[in-house]
Design a protein around this motif. Structure first.
Motif, PDB file in Angstrom:
ATOM      1  N   ALA A  16       0.821  -1.215   0.000  1.00 38.93           N
ATOM      2  CA  ALA A  16       0.000   0.000   0.000  1.00 38.93           C
ATOM      3  C   ALA A  16       0.852   1.262   0.000  1.00 38.93           C
ATOM      4  O   ALA A  16       0.368   2.338  -0.382  1.00 38.93           O
ATOM      5  CB  ALA A  16      -0.928  -0.005   1.220  1.00 38.93           C
ATOM      6  N   LEU A  17       2.114   1.170   0.396  1.00 39.51           N
ATOM      7  CA  LEU A  17       2.988   2.345   0.423  1.00 39.51           C
ATOM      8  C   LEU A  17       3.338   2.841  -0.974  1.00 39.51           C
ATOM      9  O   LEU A  17       3.788   3.986  -1.126  1.00 39.51           O
ATOM     10  CB  LEU A  17       4.283   2.022   1.172  1.00 39.51           C
ATOM     11  N   ASP A  18       3.157   2.021  -1.990  1.00 38.81           N
ATOM     12  CA  ASP A  18       3.479   2.441  -3.351  1.00 38.81           C
ATOM     13  C   ASP A  18       2.695   3.679  -3.764  1.00 38.81           C
ATOM     14  O   ASP A  18       3.145   4.469  -4.609  1.00 38.81           O
ATOM     15  CB  ASP A  18       3.195   1.305  -4.338  1.00 38.81           C
ATOM     16  N   ASP A  19       1.516   3.862  -3.167  1.00 35.87           N
ATOM     17  CA  ASP A  19       0.660   4.989  -3.534  1.00 35.87           C
ATOM     18  C   ASP A  19       0.835   6.191  -2.608  1.00 35.87           C
ATOM     19  O   ASP A  19       0.121   7.194  -2.747  1.00 35.87           O
ATOM     20  CB  ASP A  19      -0.811   4.551  -3.513  1.00 35.87           C
ATOM     21  N   VAL A  20       1.745   6.107  -1.637  1.00 35.13           N
ATOM     22  CA  VAL A  20       1.943   7.205  -0.692  1.00 35.13           C
ATOM     23  C   VAL A  20       3.056   8.110  -1.206  1.00 35.13           C
ATOM     24  O   VAL A  20       4.185   7.677  -1.427  1.00 35.13           O
ATOM     25  CB  VAL A  20       2.299   6.667   0.706  1.00 35.13           C
ATOM     26  N   THR A  21       2.733   9.369  -1.377  1.00 35.09           N
ATOM     27  CA  THR A  21       3.719  10.350  -1.845  1.00 35.09           C
ATOM     28  C   THR A  21       3.894  11.424  -0.787  1.00 35.09           C
ATOM     29  O   THR A  21       2.917  12.010  -0.310  1.00 35.09           O
ATOM     30  CB  THR A  21       3.280  11.000  -3.169  1.00 35.09           C
ATOM     31  N   PRO A  22       5.142  11.725  -0.395  1.00 38.49           N
ATOM     32  CA  PRO A  22       5.383  12.759   0.620  1.00 38.49           C
ATOM     33  C   PRO A  22       5.244  14.161   0.037  1.00 38.49           C
ATOM     34  O   PRO A  22       5.219  14.344  -1.178  1.00 38.49           O
ATOM     35  CB  PRO A  22       6.819  12.477   1.047  1.00 38.49           C
ATOM     36  N   ASP A  23       5.173  15.129   0.936  1.00 40.07           N
ATOM     37  CA  ASP A  23       5.042  16.530   0.525  1.00 40.07           C
ATOM     38  C   ASP A  23       6.427  17.107   0.253  1.00 40.07           C
ATOM     39  O   ASP A  23       7.312  17.058   1.101  1.00 40.07           O
ATOM     40  CB  ASP A  23       4.347  17.326   1.638  1.00 40.07           C
ATOM     41  N   ALA A  24       6.606  17.692  -0.933  1.00 39.72           N
ATOM     42  CA  ALA A  24       7.909  18.242  -1.311  1.00 39.72           C
ATOM     43  C   ALA A  24       8.288  19.469  -0.493  1.00 39.72           C
ATOM     44  O   ALA A  24       9.465  19.834  -0.427  1.00 39.72           O
ATOM     45  CB  ALA A  24       7.914  18.592  -2.794  1.00 39.72           C
ATOM     46  N   GLU A  25       7.331  20.132   0.173  1.00 39.09           N
ATOM     47  CA  GLU A  25       7.621  21.364   0.911  1.00 39.09           C
ATOM     48  C   GLU A  25       8.575  21.145   2.074  1.00 39.09           C
ATOM     49  O   GLU A  25       9.293  22.053   2.481  1.00 39.09           O
ATOM     50  CB  GLU A  25       6.319  21.989   1.417  1.00 39.09           C
ATOM     51  N   VAL A  26       8.569  19.961   2.648  1.00 41.13           N
ATOM     52  CA  VAL A  26       9.428  19.698   3.806  1.00 41.13           C
ATOM     53  C   VAL A  26      10.638  18.841   3.431  1.00 41.13           C
ATOM     54  O   VAL A  26      11.340  18.345   4.299  1.00 41.13           O
ATOM     55  CB  VAL A  26       8.631  18.999   4.934  1.00 41.13           C
ATOM     56  N   ALA A  27      10.875  18.677   2.145  1.00 39.74           N
ATOM     57  CA  ALA A  27      11.934  17.775   1.689  1.00 39.74           C
ATOM     58  C   ALA A  27      13.304  18.194   2.220  1.00 39.74           C
ATOM     59  O   ALA A  27      14.079  17.361   2.701  1.00 39.74           O
ATOM     60  CB  ALA A  27      11.958  17.716   0.169  1.00 39.74           C
ATOM     61  N   ASP A  28      13.635  19.486   2.153  1.00 39.46           N
ATOM     62  CA  ASP A  28      14.949  19.933   2.587  1.00 39.46           C
ATOM     63  C   ASP A  28      15.137  19.745   4.090  1.00 39.46           C
ATOM     64  O   ASP A  28      16.218  19.346   4.549  1.00 39.46           O
ATOM     65  CB  ASP A  28      15.152  21.404   2.214  1.00 39.46           C
ATOM     66  N   VAL A  29      14.097  20.036   4.846  1.00 47.50           N
ATOM     67  CA  VAL A  29      14.182  19.876   6.299  1.00 47.50           C
ATOM     68  C   VAL A  29      14.399  18.409   6.653  1.00 47.50           C
ATOM     69  O   VAL A  29      15.236  18.061   7.492  1.00 47.50           O
ATOM     70  CB  VAL A  29      12.903  20.413   6.979  1.00 47.50           C
ATOM     71  N   ARG A  30      13.650  17.567   5.995  1.00 47.98           N
ATOM     72  CA  ARG A  30      13.781  16.137   6.264  1.00 47.98           C
ATOM     73  C   ARG A  30      15.134  15.607   5.823  1.00 47.98           C
ATOM     74  O   ARG A  30      15.703  14.721   6.465  1.00 47.98           O
ATOM     75  CB  ARG A  30      12.690  15.363   5.537  1.00 47.98           C
ATOM     76  N   SER A  31      15.640  16.098   4.727  1.00 53.11           N
ATOM     77  CA  SER A  31      16.941  15.642   4.250  1.00 53.11           C
ATOM     78  C   SER A  31      18.032  15.928   5.279  1.00 53.11           C
ATOM     79  O   SER A  31      18.912  15.087   5.525  1.00 53.11           O
ATOM     80  CB  SER A  31      17.285  16.314   2.916  1.00 53.11           C
ATOM     81  N   ALA A  32      17.972  17.099   5.891  1.00 45.36           N
ATOM     82  CA  ALA A  32      18.954  17.444   6.920  1.00 45.36           C
ATOM     83  C   ALA A  32      18.784  16.553   8.161  1.00 45.36           C
ATOM     84  O   ALA A  32      19.757  16.104   8.770  1.00 45.36           O
ATOM     85  CB  ALA A  32      18.812  18.919   7.295  1.00 45.36           C
ATOM     86  N   TRP A  33      17.539  16.299   8.549  1.00 43.54           N
ATOM     87  CA  TRP A  33      17.219  15.427   9.684  1.00 43.54           C
ATOM     88  C   TRP A  33      17.751  14.006   9.429  1.00 43.54           C
ATOM     89  O   TRP A  33      18.369  13.396  10.300  1.00 43.54           O
ATOM     90  CB  TRP A  33      15.710  15.446   9.880  1.00 43.54           C
TER      91      TRP A  33
END
Length: 546
Positions: free
Chosen positions: A332-349
């Motif tokens: 079921a995760l194949d259809d889950v897409t994250p929000d690009a707005e927090v991508a940079d913050v998450r990348s640093a985390w």
């Protein structure tokens, strides 16, 4: 009775073996007993599952449990009544806490003696609280039905151990049966509404973290979850002794939430704004004794995915509970897409979490010539990716968990229940199931002596395991707690045998290594033998952790 009907009849012992074989059971572990002679005789027939004669019922049930873990087929152990079933309890407890499908078959007194406390009689009450289901088969005609039910219960929901008691005289009765078929347990799939709420929580999260563990994993499910973690930029920690659920070399892997946890990871779990628990029960070890996830309401938003609905909310109240098997959730995760707005913050985390793990997994230097961290780290790079590493319980496991990197699913066999003596039986079961794979057992000196007699089993069946004994002449884990609480130790010093002489007596080749260079030479020697080998490492008893 017609000839056709007569052909459909067979002794109950043979019928039992046929049902097991139809359900994919290819190997049964046990200690022979007169209470189940018809089953033993049926196992001698061509085409029957292989019967592995063990030296102790605890070793037999641990082998059966490990076999189930690594093959995905329910483990089967066969023991006699009274003392035999009592000895089997250690393996039953592992299966219970590790959520492993295990079928324990217990020879029982004849039916006309039941309830009289006959010689070695056991009752269902013995097993209450530790198994999912227990039954006596008093009518041979019901044997196929109850045996199939036992296999179904063991694998359904949260998997676990079941027990069937087999009255001795019942096994001699004839059973009329049709050709047996394999049972197929139902697997819950995630609800769309719950997945949508989870997706919204994920899109809003700046510091998410995933905890993966439990049972029911497949290579496909693991690949899908790793791909999801990459897309969502989510760091992934493996639950205690479930370190093979995620490739440790993957850039999203950030360590193990277990005993001896990296303090930085413990703080990171506590500081996450979303925790996604997949497959794991979120027990006391995974949550640092319930401190990183507060009970009953965590400080973080919590999504808990588990195959057993009774586990969801049992201790921690999640924001979203998803009752699903790991494989079904992963799909079921194949259809889950994250929000690009927090991508940079998450990348640093994520990058910070990964760096914490890499620093933590660098070998430490301790007094003495035996540098266990360097030895484990070297072995981690020298072993093939599909190698299987087993261990029991004790402080020596802290080095294995911290410095070995598990690459493939099925690469780790270790008891989340913390049972001493597990490593050697598990290694034997793994090598018998996958003879072409390298299998290494780490065992402490106290740990090995719980089930060390199974070295004879390894020799008898040609299971070419490599046993690494960490000998500090002490029950180090208990000693560590004594010194922390009382400032002294008592009852934890061990008078050990000569492990090289002991191994040789069993027919196992053995060496002692005093430093990394000698260990490398000894390990390569052991790999080339093609038969069981043991390497002893002597560690100062004052060295209690990495």
């Amino acid at each position: 009775m017609s000839g056709q009907e007569a052909a459909d009849q067979r002794p109950a012992g043979r019928a039992l073996v046929e049902v097991l074989a139809a359900n994919g059971v290819r190997r049964i572990f046990g200690v022979p007993g007169e209470s189940y002679l018809p089953v033993l005789d049926a196992l001698a027939e061509p085409g029957a599952p292989e019967f592995i004669v063990c030296r102790h019922e605890g070793g037999a049930t641990m082998m059966a449990e490990a076999h189930a873990k690594i093959t995905g087929v329910p483990g089967v152990a066969l023991v006699t009544r009274g003392p035999g079933s009592a000895n089997a309890f250690s393996g039953l407890h592992v299966a219970r806490q590790d959520s492993t499908p295990l079928l324990l078959l217990v020879g029982q007194v004849p039916r006309d003696m039941l309830g009289r406390e006959a010689w070695q009689e056991v009752s269902n009450a013995w097993f209450a609280g530790i198994v999912k289901w227990c039954a006596h088969i008093n009518d041979a005609a019901r044997l196929p039905e109850l045996l199939e039910r036992a296999l179904l219960v063991a694998q359904s929901g949260r998997p676990g151990p079941v027990v069937l008691c087999l009255p001795e005289d019942m096994l001699y009765d004839n059973v009329e049966m049709i050709a047996p078929r394999a049972v197929r347990p139902a697997r819950p799939a995630p609800e769309g509404a719950a997945m949508r709420v989870m997706t919204e929580l994920l899109r809003a999260a700046k510091r998410p973290l995933m905890l993966v563990g439990g049972t029911g994993w497949t290579d496909d499910a693991r690949d899908r979850i790793q791909a999801f973690a990459e897309r969502a930029r989510v760091p992934v920690a493996c639950a205690f002794r479930r370190q093979d659920r995620f490739d440790n070399a993957h850039p999203n892997h950030v360590g193990e939430a277990g005993l001896g946890i990296n303090p930085a990871l413990r703080e990171r779990i506590a500081g996450a704004d979303l925790v996604l628990g997949v497959g794991t029960r979120l027990g006391d070890i995974v949550t640092s004794h319930y401190e990183s996830l507060r009970v009953p309401h965590p400080r973080q938003r919590l999504v808990h995915v588990h195959v057993d609905v009774d586990q969801i909310g049992a201790v921690h109240r999640p924001d979203v509970g998803i009752c699903a098997g790991v494989a079904e959730f992963a799909a079921a995760l194949d259809d889950v897409t994250p929000d690009a707005e927090v991508a940079d913050v998450r990348s640093a985390w994520l990058a910070a979490a990964r760096e914490d793990y890499l620093r933590w997994s660098e070998p430490t230097h301790l007094p003495g010539s035996v540098q266990l961290g360097e030895i484990v780290a070297w072995m981690s790079t020298a072993l093939p990716e599909d190698a299987i590493v087993t261990n029991g319980a004790g402080n020596y496991t802290l080095w294995v968990q911290r410095f070995h990197r598990y690459r493939r699913l099925g690469g780790q066999l270790a008891p989340t229940s913390g049972s001493m003596g597990y490593g050697l039986p598990a290694a034997i079961a793994a090598k018998l199931a996958f003879p072409q794979r390298t299998v290494v057992c780490f065992a402490g000196d106290g740990c090995l002596q719980m089930t060390g007699q199974e070295l004879a089993t390894a020799v008898a069946y040609g299971a070419a395991v490599i046993v690494v004994v960490v000998n500090n002449a002490s029950l180090g884990s208990i000693r560590m707690h004594q010194e922390r609480v009382y400032g002294r130790r008592f009852g934890t010093d061990l008078h050990n045998p000569d492990f090289l002489a002991l191994a040789t007596a069993y027919g196992v080749d053995a060496r002692r290594a005093e430093d990394l260079d000698e260990f490398v030479d000894s390990f390569e020697w052991a790999r080339g033998l093609g038969r069981p080998a043991l390497i002893e490492l002597r560690l100062d008893a004052a060295i209690l952790k990495p």
